[in-house]
Design a protein around this motif. Structure first.
Motif, PDB file in Angstrom:
ATOM      1  N   LEU A   1     -10.239  -6.250  -4.339  1.00  0.00           N
ATOM      2  CA  LEU A   1      -8.898  -6.611  -4.677  1.00  0.00           C
ATOM      3  C   LEU A   1      -7.963  -5.858  -4.017  1.00  0.00           C
ATOM      4  O   LEU A   1      -6.828  -6.477  -3.545  1.00  0.00           O
ATOM      5  CB  LEU A   1      -8.553  -5.822  -6.087  1.00  0.00           C
ATOM      6  CG  LEU A   1      -9.397  -6.714  -7.041  1.00  0.00           C
ATOM      7  CD1 LEU A   1      -9.263  -5.892  -8.416  1.00  0.00           C
ATOM      8  CD2 LEU A   1      -9.143  -7.957  -7.365  1.00  0.00           C
ATOM      9  N   TYR A   2      -8.101  -4.725  -2.922  1.00  0.00           N
ATOM     10  CA  TYR A   2      -7.406  -4.303  -2.161  1.00  0.00           C
ATOM     11  C   TYR A   2      -7.111  -5.189  -0.875  1.00  0.00           C
ATOM     12  O   TYR A   2      -6.065  -5.459  -0.503  1.00  0.00           O
ATOM     13  CB  TYR A   2      -8.114  -2.770  -1.546  1.00  0.00           C
ATOM     14  CG  TYR A   2      -6.991  -2.362  -0.493  1.00  0.00           C
ATOM     15  CD1 TYR A   2      -5.826  -1.629  -0.724  1.00  0.00           C
ATOM     16  CD2 TYR A   2      -7.425  -2.426   1.010  1.00  0.00           C
ATOM     17  CE1 TYR A   2      -5.189  -1.429   0.055  1.00  0.00           C
ATOM     18  CE2 TYR A   2      -6.813  -1.938   1.916  1.00  0.00           C
ATOM     19  CZ  TYR A   2      -5.393  -1.305   1.527  1.00  0.00           C
ATOM     20  OH  TYR A   2      -4.869  -0.994   2.687  1.00  0.00           O
ATOM     21  N   LEU A   3      -8.358  -5.824  -0.359  1.00  0.00           N
ATOM     22  CA  LEU A   3      -8.171  -6.983   0.683  1.00  0.00           C
ATOM     23  C   LEU A   3      -7.305  -7.924   0.075  1.00  0.00           C
ATOM     24  O   LEU A   3      -6.485  -8.543   0.991  1.00  0.00           O
ATOM     25  CB  LEU A   3      -9.711  -7.174   0.884  1.00  0.00           C
ATOM     26  CG  LEU A   3     -10.378  -6.107   1.848  1.00  0.00           C
ATOM     27  CD1 LEU A   3     -11.971  -6.809   1.839  1.00  0.00           C
ATOM     28  CD2 LEU A   3      -9.864  -5.898   3.073  1.00  0.00           C
ATOM     29  N   LEU A   4      -7.534  -8.412  -1.279  1.00  0.00           N
ATOM     30  CA  LEU A   4      -6.873  -9.608  -1.688  1.00  0.00           C
ATOM     31  C   LEU A   4      -5.400  -9.465  -1.532  1.00  0.00           C
ATOM     32  O   LEU A   4      -4.449 -10.330  -1.350  1.00  0.00           O
ATOM     33  CB  LEU A   4      -7.423 -10.188  -2.928  1.00  0.00           C
ATOM     34  CG  LEU A   4      -8.300 -11.058  -3.054  1.00  0.00           C
ATOM     35  CD1 LEU A   4      -9.095 -10.985  -4.401  1.00  0.00           C
ATOM     36  CD2 LEU A   4      -8.535 -12.475  -2.200  1.00  0.00           C
ATOM     37  N   LEU A   5      -4.736  -8.079  -1.945  1.00  0.00           N
ATOM     38  CA  LEU A   5      -3.402  -7.853  -2.474  1.00  0.00           C
ATOM     39  C   LEU A   5      -2.651  -7.189  -1.572  1.00  0.00           C
ATOM     40  O   LEU A   5      -1.334  -7.110  -1.601  1.00  0.00           O
ATOM     41  CB  LEU A   5      -3.387  -7.205  -3.927  1.00  0.00           C
ATOM     42  CG  LEU A   5      -4.059  -7.660  -4.995  1.00  0.00           C
ATOM     43  CD1 LEU A   5      -4.225  -6.782  -6.110  1.00  0.00           C
ATOM     44  CD2 LEU A   5      -3.023  -8.918  -5.548  1.00  0.00           C
ATOM     45  N   SER A   6      -3.310  -6.596  -0.334  1.00  0.00           N
ATOM     46  CA  SER A   6      -2.492  -5.703   0.389  1.00  0.00           C
ATOM     47  C   SER A   6      -1.582  -6.230   1.360  1.00  0.00           C
ATOM     48  O   SER A   6      -0.563  -5.756   1.562  1.00  0.00           O
ATOM     49  CB  SER A   6      -3.701  -4.835   1.384  1.00  0.00           C
ATOM     50  OG  SER A   6      -4.392  -5.791   2.045  1.00  0.00           O
TER      51      SER A   6
ATOM     52  N   GLN B   1      -3.380   1.002  -6.176  1.00  0.00           N
ATOM     53  CA  GLN B   1      -3.327   1.333  -7.785  1.00  0.00           C
ATOM     54  C   GLN B   1      -3.825   0.030  -8.488  1.00  0.00           C
ATOM     55  O   GLN B   1      -4.632   0.125  -9.504  1.00  0.00           O
ATOM     56  CB  GLN B   1      -1.988   1.492  -8.024  1.00  0.00           C
ATOM     57  CG  GLN B   1      -1.422   3.073  -7.835  1.00  0.00           C
ATOM     58  CD  GLN B   1      -0.923   3.097  -6.410  1.00  0.00           C
ATOM     59  OE1 GLN B   1      -1.232   1.971  -5.449  1.00  0.00           O
ATOM     60  NE2 GLN B   1      -0.196   4.214  -6.089  1.00  0.00           N
ATOM     61  N   ILE B   2      -3.335  -1.293  -8.108  1.00  0.00           N
ATOM     62  CA  ILE B   2      -3.904  -2.395  -8.966  1.00  0.00           C
ATOM     63  C   ILE B   2      -5.414  -2.355  -8.940  1.00  0.00           C
ATOM     64  O   ILE B   2      -6.026  -2.790 -10.017  1.00  0.00           O
ATOM     65  CB  ILE B   2      -3.271  -3.600  -8.426  1.00  0.00           C
ATOM     66  CG1 ILE B   2      -1.723  -3.538  -8.704  1.00  0.00           C
ATOM     67  CG2 ILE B   2      -3.853  -5.018  -9.072  1.00  0.00           C
ATOM     68  CD1 ILE B   2      -1.028  -4.968  -8.032  1.00  0.00           C
ATOM     69  N   ALA B   3      -6.025  -2.139  -7.608  1.00  0.00           N
ATOM     70  CA  ALA B   3      -7.353  -2.323  -7.447  1.00  0.00           C
ATOM     71  C   ALA B   3      -8.205  -1.331  -8.427  1.00  0.00           C
ATOM     72  O   ALA B   3      -9.255  -1.655  -9.007  1.00  0.00           O
ATOM     73  CB  ALA B   3      -7.700  -2.065  -6.024  1.00  0.00           C
ATOM     74  N   VAL B   4      -7.471  -0.150  -8.346  1.00  0.00           N
ATOM     75  CA  VAL B   4      -8.277   1.171  -9.045  1.00  0.00           C
ATOM     76  C   VAL B   4      -8.199   0.754 -10.733  1.00  0.00           C
ATOM     77  O   VAL B   4      -8.950   0.763 -11.422  1.00  0.00           O
ATOM     78  CB  VAL B   4      -7.396   2.436  -8.805  1.00  0.00           C
ATOM     79  CG1 VAL B   4      -8.015   3.491  -9.861  1.00  0.00           C
ATOM     80  CG2 VAL B   4      -7.760   2.761  -7.314  1.00  0.00           C
ATOM     81  N   ALA B   5      -6.911   0.276 -11.088  1.00  0.00           N
ATOM     82  CA  ALA B   5      -6.860  -0.108 -12.511  1.00  0.00           C
ATOM     83  C   ALA B   5      -7.794  -1.173 -13.052  1.00  0.00           C
ATOM     84  O   ALA B   5      -8.134  -1.073 -14.085  1.00  0.00           O
ATOM     85  CB  ALA B   5      -5.314  -0.195 -12.684  1.00  0.00           C
ATOM     86  N   THR B   6      -7.631  -2.388 -12.181  1.00  0.00           N
ATOM     87  CA  THR B   6      -8.543  -3.240 -12.616  1.00  0.00           C
ATOM     88  C   THR B   6      -9.874  -2.852 -12.449  1.00  0.00           C
ATOM     89  O   THR B   6     -10.696  -3.363 -13.304  1.00  0.00           O
ATOM     90  CB  THR B   6      -8.362  -4.611 -11.629  1.00  0.00           C
ATOM     91  OG1 THR B   6      -6.843  -4.737 -11.608  1.00  0.00           O
ATOM     92  CG2 THR B   6      -8.935  -5.776 -12.282  1.00  0.00           C
ATOM     93  N   SER B   7     -10.105  -2.218 -11.678  1.00  0.00           N
ATOM     94  CA  SER B   7     -11.726  -1.685 -11.535  1.00  0.00           C
ATOM     95  C   SER B   7     -12.016  -1.091 -12.803  1.00  0.00           C
ATOM     96  O   SER B   7     -13.390  -1.162 -13.032  1.00  0.00           O
ATOM     97  CB  SER B   7     -11.644  -1.042 -10.200  1.00  0.00           C
ATOM     98  OG  SER B   7     -12.948  -0.048 -10.369  1.00  0.00           O
TER      99      SER B   7
END
Length: 270
Positions: A36-41, A52-58
């Motif tokens: 998600l970090y790679l998709l959103l960064s 934060q999105i990656a951690v929360a979704t995770s």
């Protein structure tokens, strides 16, 4: 077309996450966070909050996958949950503290701490005795110390979105568990962390900060696709890979962590 590829990629990564969750006790965090970090960064509207999105979704994905995996492990008789109660309660408390802290920290700091955490864990697997080779069983400490230990695990894991398995698997391994047993216990220990962290991200994140498709910092489409893929991955792994020899378990584990480390290290470049 690009969205179709993204949906397919998320589902396939969910499959991989399900397999690694069953075999090694990790997958939700160590697959979801880098992906998600790679998709959103590099997306302008949400790029600043990518970590934060990656951690929360995770956290939400880990809650679902650990529930599925723990149910299968309990039915298979590979884990005894009563002995883990003190550390479970500590992890639940630490999960709230870790998610609350991550809301207040710059995403790049979380990313680099995630990378450092991985690097230390990989070195520890090879250097410190008791992981690569079977060790003499070591009994847990007192209930109070186990609760404090669980609190530290929960805080770090929820802050980084990794589920705690990279601490609990080596811990159980050094207490004499096989990799299959350690993975089973890691899945169970992820449950209170993922539940409290997910609730914290939902309740405390600013609701107006992100576009539609997000509640708090959780990206619902990605979470749903990853969980669906994980369910299939878990089913396949529990049926076809349940008897993977312990020596292969311990060799593959740090190599997979190294792949995640490289993905997070190079993913932020550019």
């Amino acid at each position: 077309m690009e969205e179709r590829y993204m949906i397919f990629g998320l589902f396939v990564c969910g499959l991989l996450s399900g397999v690694t969750t069953w075999l090694f006790g990790f997958g939700g965090g160590f697959v979801t966070v880098p992906l998600l970090y790679l998709l959103l960064s590099h997306q302008g509207t949400v790029g600043g909050q990518a970590m934060q999105i990656a951690v929360a979704t995770s956290a939400l994905v880990m809650l679902c996958t650990s529930l599925l995996a723990s149910g299968r492990h309990l039915r298979a008789g590979t884990v005894h949950w009563r002995s883990l109660l003190p550390i479970l309660s500590g992890i639940a408390i630490g999960g709230i503290a870790g998610a609350s802290l991550a809301l207040r920290v710059n995403g790049e700091w979380i990313r680099w701490l995630f990378i450092l955490y991985l690097a230390v864990t990989i070195v520890d697997c090879y250097v410190r005795p008791g992981f690569m080779a079977p060790s003499t069983a070591c009994a847990p400490s007192s209930a109070g110390r186990e609760t404090i230990l669980g609190g530290g695990i929960g805080l770090i894991a929820a802050f980084l979105g990794v589920g705690g398995s990279v601490m609990t698997v080596p811990l159980m391994r050094r207490r004499g568990a096989t990799m299959a047993q350690a993975a089973a216990m890691a899945n169970l220990l992820t449950l209170p962390l993922a539940a409290t962290a997910s609730l914290t991200w939902l309740l405390m994140a600013p609701m107006a900060a992100l576009p539609s498709g997000f509640i708090g910092n959780i990206w619902w489409l990605a979470a749903g696709l990853l969980v669906a893929g994980s369910w299939l991955g878990l089913r396949g792994a529990s049926r076809w890979l349940a008897k993977l020899p312990d020596r292969w378990h311990v060799r593959i584990y740090p190599l997979l962590l190294l792949l995640v480390l490289l993905a997070m290290g190079f993913g932020g470049v550019g």
